[in-house]
Design an enzyme around this catalytic site. Structure first.
Site, mmCIF file in Angstrom:
data_model
loop_
_atom_site.group_PDB
_atom_site.id
_atom_site.type_symbol
_atom_site.label_atom_id
_atom_site.label_comp_id
_atom_site.label_asym_id
_atom_site.label_seq_id
_atom_site.Cartn_x
_atom_site.Cartn_y
_atom_site.Cartn_z
ATOM 1 N N GLU A 53 0.649 -1.579 -0.435
ATOM 2 C CA GLU A 53 -0.593 -0.363 0.040
ATOM 3 C C GLU A 53 1.177 1.174 0.217
ATOM 4 O O GLU A 53 2.118 1.090 0.504
ATOM 5 C CB GLU A 53 -0.780 -0.344 1.035
ATOM 6 C CG GLU A 53 -1.798 1.234 1.920
ATOM 7 C CD GLU A 53 -2.007 1.246 3.238
ATOM 8 O OE1 GLU A 53 -1.537 0.095 3.861
ATOM 9 O OE2 GLU A 53 -3.358 1.798 2.463
ATOM 10 N N LYS A 143 -9.342 1.562 -1.754
ATOM 11 C CA LYS A 143 -9.583 1.208 -0.889
ATOM 12 C C LYS A 143 -10.678 1.735 -0.523
ATOM 13 O O LYS A 143 -11.357 2.675 -0.028
ATOM 14 C CB LYS A 143 -9.077 2.094 0.059
ATOM 15 C CG LYS A 143 -8.382 0.984 1.745
ATOM 16 C CD LYS A 143 -6.798 1.571 2.095
ATOM 17 C CE LYS A 143 -7.007 0.876 3.077
ATOM 18 N NZ LYS A 143 -5.927 1.823 4.138
ATOM 19 N N CYS A 214 -4.880 -3.139 2.427
ATOM 20 C CA CYS A 214 -4.797 -3.040 4.025
ATOM 21 C C CYS A 214 -5.752 -3.083 5.255
ATOM 22 O O CYS A 214 -6.050 -4.081 4.538
ATOM 23 C CB CYS A 214 -4.605 -1.701 4.642
ATOM 24 S SG CYS A 214 -3.166 -1.803 6.125
HETATM 25 N N1 CDT Z 1 -3.194 0.790 6.688
HETATM 26 C C1 CDT Z 1 -3.683 0.712 6.962
HETATM 27 O O1 CDT Z 1 -5.000 0.416 6.672
HETATM 28 N N2 CDT Z 1 -3.891 -0.036 8.488
HETATM 29 C C2 CDT Z 1 -5.128 0.138 9.070
HETATM 30 C C3 CDT Z 1 -4.320 -0.064 10.807
HETATM 31 C C4 CDT Z 1 -5.230 -0.313 11.599
HETATM 32 S S1 CDT Z 1 -4.609 -0.685 12.854
HETATM 33 C C5 CDT Z 1 -5.471 -2.168 13.406
HETATM 34 C C6 CDT Z 1 -5.178 -1.721 9.171
HETATM 35 O O2 CDT Z 1 -5.751 -2.288 9.427
HETATM 36 O O3 CDT Z 1 -3.860 -2.758 9.153
#
Ligand code: CDT
Length: 364
Positions: A53, A143, A214
């Protein structure tokens, strides 16, 4: 004999990037690292590489950036006239050129500024799929599940997660797509005209892919939308916080828990939709905080078949057999036979939790 006797082999990789230290890390440094990973992939006869990402920059949503001009520097322009402008951007083109030269398909994430008319734009957290044989992007994903908050957390020393500030939720849904040139002997529509039933083509055409970014990997809904299109390979890049001082637990405990939830989500998503998945991290300590590693390739039974061993630049690769998706798709997760959609309306009608009514004391 099971229907998975005819192999559909493909060598794939997650290109994990170690930290991109700061907001001012030169793009040229990142591009050079990506090109090294592609070279490594070529030596291992990899046909498809997935990058993280927001591949080209540090995870800027963890910073409070107030100047619109400064924010704009992280975004790549695109418009309805040039939806895939990214491939000619000086910030990405050296990698595209290398992928083309080596004949390797790539998927990568970037911040996309979508301008529909002068001065009117929407910002997305986007990934594209670039086909080296076709020399063009064949799919885009934006996203959908944006974590974090719009307003910064004012407590001192916290790790910020401001994706809701910098991005709008994606508007393209979970659209699966086929990619040509990856599997030899894939059935084409012209050949299929002779077959009596359309199901006879399932699992025989060019591979069916989907993308997540992500946080999306934590939501069963997205995986299932892809599963319902027969997805065989889900591609996902991530930047996941390893430690945030505002939450409970030591650095070691938080990182272990974050890795556990990451693996749990990827393994469950793959198993429940009988597909492979590739997960590519941006890992290690950036200026805003630390990110987990755990880049992996997961099989349709939910097993991790390859996983990163470091928090630096690392190619995680495996030869997978897409025919192995058939067992789950035709047995436990044969959706046409077993799904009970008459009971699923709540999933579409309701967003937040509605608990059952409280009980009376007399019911104690
Ligand atoms: N970039 C991203 O989406 N990060 C989120 C952080 C959340 S912390 C649990 C993820 O879901 O990994």
């Amino acid at each position: 004999m099971g229907s998975d006797s005819e192999q559909r082999l493909l060598t794939v990789a997650a290109a994990q990037l170690g930290p991109i230290e700061s907001l001012t890390t030169p793009r040229a440094d990142v591009l050079a690292r990506m090109i090294n990973l592609l070279q490594d992939a070529s030596e291992k006869e990899v046909r498809l590489v997935v990058f993280p990402e927001l591949t080209f920059t540090t995870f800027f949503p963890s910073y409070i950036i107030n100047s619109p001009e400064e924010v704009a520097k992280f975004f790549e322009p695109a418009s309805p006239n040039d939806a895939y402008a990214i491939i000619n951007s000086p910030n990405a083109k050296p990698v595209i050129d290398k992928a083309t030269e080596l004949g390797i398909d790539i998927s990568f994430g970037y911040a996309e500024r979508w301008t529909t008319e002068p001065g009117k734009f929407v910002d997305y957290n986007t990934a594209v799929y670039y086909s080296a044989t076709q020399r063009q992007c064949v799919a885009k994903y934006r996203k959908i599940h944006l974590p974090g908050r719009y307003e910064p957390d004012q407590r001192p020393g916290v790790t910020q997660q401001l994706e809701k500030r910098y991005f709008t939720p994606g508007d393209l849904g979970f659209q699966a797509f086929r990619v040509s040139g990856l599997i030899d002997g894939a059935l084409k529509s012209e050949d299929a005209k002779m077959l009596a039933s359309p199901e006879r083509t399932h699992g025989k055409g060019d591979p069916i892919l989907g993308m997540l970014i992500c946080n999306d990997r934590r939501w069963a809904e997205g995986w299932r939308c892809y599963g319902l299109q027969g997805v065989e390979l889900v591609l996902e890049g991530y930047n996941t916080t390893a430690f945030a001082p505002q939450y409970d637990g030591t650095e070691v405990e938080q990182e272990a828990e974050a890795l556990f939830h990451h693996r749990l989500s990827c393994q469950a998503g793959s198993y429940q939709n009988a597909c492979y998945s590739i997960h590519a991290a941006k890992a290690g300590k950036e200026d805003h905080g630390s990110l987990i590693a755990g880049s992996s390739i997961v099989d349709p039974n939910g097993h991790i078949v390859a996983e990163s061993k470091t928090k630096g630049d690392e190619l995680v690769y495996a030869t997978i057999d897409l025919a192995k998706c058939r067992r789950g798709k035709e047995r436990v997760f044969a959706f046409d036979k077993h799904r009970r959609v008459e009971h699923y309306s709540r999933i579409l009608d309701q967003v937040g939790v509605e608990e059952p009514s409280l009980l009376d004391r007399s019911q104690a």
